[in-house]
Structures are given as C-alpha cells and as structure tokens.
Design an enzyme around this catalytic site. Sequence first.
Site, mmCIF file in Angstrom:
data_model
loop_
_atom_site.group_PDB
_atom_site.id
_atom_site.type_symbol
_atom_site.label_atom_id
_atom_site.label_comp_id
_atom_site.label_asym_id
_atom_site.label_seq_id
_atom_site.Cartn_x
_atom_site.Cartn_y
_atom_site.Cartn_z
ATOM 1 N N ASP A 8 -21.659 21.359 -5.100
ATOM 2 C CA ASP A 8 -21.779 20.524 -6.281
ATOM 3 C C ASP A 8 -20.469 20.677 -7.061
ATOM 4 O OD1 ASP A 8 -21.906 22.978 -7.595
ATOM 5 O OD2 ASP A 8 -23.828 22.588 -8.566
ATOM 6 N N CYS A 65 -22.033 26.350 -5.114
ATOM 7 C CA CYS A 65 -22.419 25.769 -6.393
ATOM 8 C C CYS A 65 -21.968 26.769 -7.461
ATOM 9 C CB CYS A 65 -23.909 25.436 -6.464
ATOM 10 S SG CYS A 65 -25.064 26.826 -6.488
ATOM 11 N N HIS A 98 -28.059 40.900 11.243
ATOM 12 C CA HIS A 98 -29.466 41.309 11.181
ATOM 13 C C HIS A 98 -30.436 40.143 11.013
ATOM 14 C CE1 HIS A 98 -28.577 45.732 9.868
ATOM 15 N NE2 HIS A 98 -27.826 45.331 10.875
#
Length: 147
Positions: A8, A65, A98
């Site tokens: 954004d 963002c 992981h």
Amino acid sequence: MKIALGSDHGGFDLKNLVRQHLEERGFTCVDYGSYDSARAEYPVYGEKAARAVAAGECDLGLLFCGTGCGISLSANRVKGIRCCNCSEPVTARLCREHNNCNMLAMGGRIVGAELAFAIADSFLDARFITGGRHEQRVNMIEAIDRN
C-alpha cells in the site's frame, strides 16, 4: 526465482528499494501494486500478490504496508498462503525453515532499507526443513478449516 511484490502507500517506498536490491541479486520481481504513493488499500494488493503465489505464478512473495501487519493478514486469507510479518532476519529465516512460509511482510514505517534487505535475503535464501515435526505442523496448519 520469481518474487511477487505488493504494497500500500505505507510500504510503497520500501517495496521499491527492496525490489531494486532483489533485482541486483538476480531475482525476477512482479509488482502487483500499488504503483505510486497515493493512498491505497493494503487488502487489495496483499490479495493480488498472494493469489499469484498460491497459483504458482510466482515462487514466493514480499509484502509491504505501514507495519506489515494488515497486508500479512490479507495475504493469509488466501488458501495455501503462509505469510509472516517480520522486522528482523532471524524470524524471516525460521519462518521459511520451520513454517514453510511462502510470503513475508514488512512495515515501511518500522524497518529501514538496510534491515529490510537483510530480512528479505534471510527469507529468500532459507529452505524449508522437510520431514519431521516441522512438516507435520505445517500440514496441521493447512488442514485448519476456515469456516
């Protein structure tokens, strides 16, 4: 390796800096927006980039963002996406090793450029540790019903 990018307005500048860094490293980047610093809604661009990763159009994705939180939440709504919001390289590496994360989010108002490069590099250079407890847990995550 093809990397989906999305942001954004709050992550726009950092996305462009990271994009340049990745292209210098030889990655192909596909930008799913936003394309300028005007106000933009992070769910739109988080979803676009996440759908590209989920469909196999891109191998992995990086999202940006203001904090990394909102856009990561948006990406995680797309089936098959595991996006982690990271502000340091260790978690970026471990979320791949992981948790087999296929997307990573960062905050343009939280992380500086050099740290963002280190985070992106840690994420993209890591590989999932297959077999054992990590793979079992990722399968358990994927089995969670969204209803």
